[in-house]
Design an enzyme around this catalytic site. Sequence first.
Site, PDB file in Angstrom:
ATOM      1  CG  ASP A  81      -2.334   0.788   1.084  1.00 39.90           C
ATOM      2  OD1 ASP A  81      -2.493   1.832   0.172  1.00 39.90           O
ATOM      3  OD2 ASP A  81      -2.745   1.028   2.196  1.00 39.90           O
ATOM      4  N   GLY A  82       0.245   2.323  -0.518  1.00 36.23           N
ATOM      5  CA  GLY A  82       1.039   4.067  -0.524  1.00 36.23           C
ATOM      6  C   GLY A  82       1.534   3.930  -1.570  1.00 36.23           C
ATOM      7  N   GLY A 135       0.343   5.368  -4.792  1.00 32.81           N
ATOM      8  CA  GLY A 135      -0.530   6.698  -4.890  1.00 32.81           C
ATOM      9  C   GLY A 135       0.152   8.210  -4.006  1.00 32.81           C
ATOM     10  NE  ARG A 136      -1.262   6.019   1.302  1.00 30.65           N
ATOM     11  CZ  ARG A 136      -0.763   5.737   2.074  1.00 30.65           C
ATOM     12  NH1 ARG A 136      -1.358   6.097   3.533  1.00 30.65           N
ATOM     13  NH2 ARG A 136      -1.653   4.356   2.146  1.00 30.65           N
ATOM     14  CG  HIS A 187      -0.516   2.409  -9.731  1.00 30.19           C
ATOM     15  ND1 HIS A 187      -0.596   2.137  -8.180  1.00 30.19           N
ATOM     16  CD2 HIS A 187      -1.217   3.017  -9.839  1.00 30.19           C
ATOM     17  CE1 HIS A 187      -1.559   2.324  -7.793  1.00 30.19           C
ATOM     18  NE2 HIS A 187      -2.446   3.224  -8.942  1.00 30.19           N
ATOM     19  CD1 TRP A 216     -13.211  -6.029  -9.440  1.00 29.43           C
ATOM     20  CD2 TRP A 216     -12.316  -4.685 -10.817  1.00 29.43           C
ATOM     21  NE1 TRP A 216     -12.021  -6.337  -9.749  1.00 29.43           N
ATOM     22  CE2 TRP A 216     -11.992  -6.065 -10.893  1.00 29.43           C
ATOM     23  CE3 TRP A 216     -12.023  -3.383 -12.249  1.00 29.43           C
ATOM     24  CZ2 TRP A 216     -10.920  -6.300 -11.999  1.00 29.43           C
ATOM     25  CZ3 TRP A 216     -11.371  -4.314 -13.583  1.00 29.43           C
ATOM     26  CH2 TRP A 216     -11.014  -5.780 -12.974  1.00 29.43           C
ATOM     27  NE  ARG A 253      -7.644   1.787  -5.497  1.00 31.17           N
ATOM     28  CZ  ARG A 253      -6.415   1.902  -4.759  1.00 31.17           C
ATOM     29  NH1 ARG A 253      -5.616   2.699  -5.826  1.00 31.17           N
ATOM     30  NH2 ARG A 253      -6.582   1.652  -3.466  1.00 31.17           N
ATOM     31  CG  LEU A 255       9.262 -17.117  -3.339  1.00 29.58           C
ATOM     32  CD1 LEU A 255       9.249 -17.470  -1.796  1.00 29.58           C
ATOM     33  CD2 LEU A 255      10.022 -15.740  -3.609  1.00 29.58           C
ATOM     34  NE  ARG A 289      -3.198  -1.123   4.160  1.00 27.31           N
ATOM     35  CZ  ARG A 289      -4.211  -1.638   4.248  1.00 27.31           C
ATOM     36  NH1 ARG A 289      -4.809  -2.346   4.309  1.00 27.31           N
ATOM     37  NH2 ARG A 289      -5.034  -0.579   3.272  1.00 27.31           N
ATOM     38  CD  GLU A 336       2.351 -13.451  15.885  1.00 24.96           C
ATOM     39  OE1 GLU A 336       3.123 -11.988  16.452  1.00 24.96           O
ATOM     40  OE2 GLU A 336       2.148 -13.939  16.732  1.00 24.96           O
TER      41      GLU A 336
END
Length: 245
Positions: A18-19, A21-22, A35, A67, A69, A129, A186, A205
Amino acid sequence: MSSQPPPLIPRHIAIIMDGNGRWAARRNLPRAAGHREGVRAVRRTIEAAIEHNIRWLTLFAFSSENWRRPADEVTDLTFLLRHYLRSELNELAEAGVRLHVIGERDRFGPALEAELATAEARTRTNDRLHLVIALSYGARAEIVAAAQRIARETKSGTLNPDAIDEAGFTAHLATAAMPDPDLVIRTSGEQRLSNFLLWQAAYAELIFDDTLWPDFGASNLADAIAEYARRDRRFGARPSPVPAQ
Ligand code: IPE
Ligand code: IPE
Ligand code: MG
């Protein structure tokens, strides 16, 4: 349940990226630039996860609520996803990454859906992985879909309602073959799950890192893994005894 203490390295890390856009807004750039930079953070994080011998990494790339957005942002994100797949698949495959996709992938259209299936098939034999990309993913929709499958099986007589238990329910989720996340990270300082892995993260956690996703990198992942190792996971049992000095 085993009495062995859980290993200090999380087997499965799930990240709410997250973040973006900021990050862009702080630089007076369009959100798309955030992005794009977020994709570079994805690359760094996958490399770091491999170095730490993490076996499962789930990345929340697009939620079922995203969606809502504006259409141009959804288009930018879809473009980036397609571009990422095409440009990174060879490298991921060579690094031993196996790709899995969860979420309503058909909502991105048949062409991208087919490309995702090809990428999964192409990396099917890798196991260094497991990289799970959550796309148009929402935990409530996933749980409802599992309930529908179970209802159909009980209606057709292939499943006895009294035999449904937690393991059986888990087996009907999109994540059936995956271990539960041990650690959910997050970024961007928001402290919520936003409909991510609600069932699977029951005992994960949680780490909230103030870093905006495009700035996330190896040192953030290393810090989170170190913090995880300091946590006392009890699963409802008694606290671990304090070690003798
Ligand atoms: C995360 O960044 C990327 C997606 C949700 C697709 P955001 O786009 O949510 O960035 P902020 O939260 O507006 O800063
Ligand atoms: C969660 O971020 C979804 C992804 C990171 C893909 P959002 O930015 O969409 O979440 P909210 O709206 O702040 O809860
Ligand atoms: Mg956000």
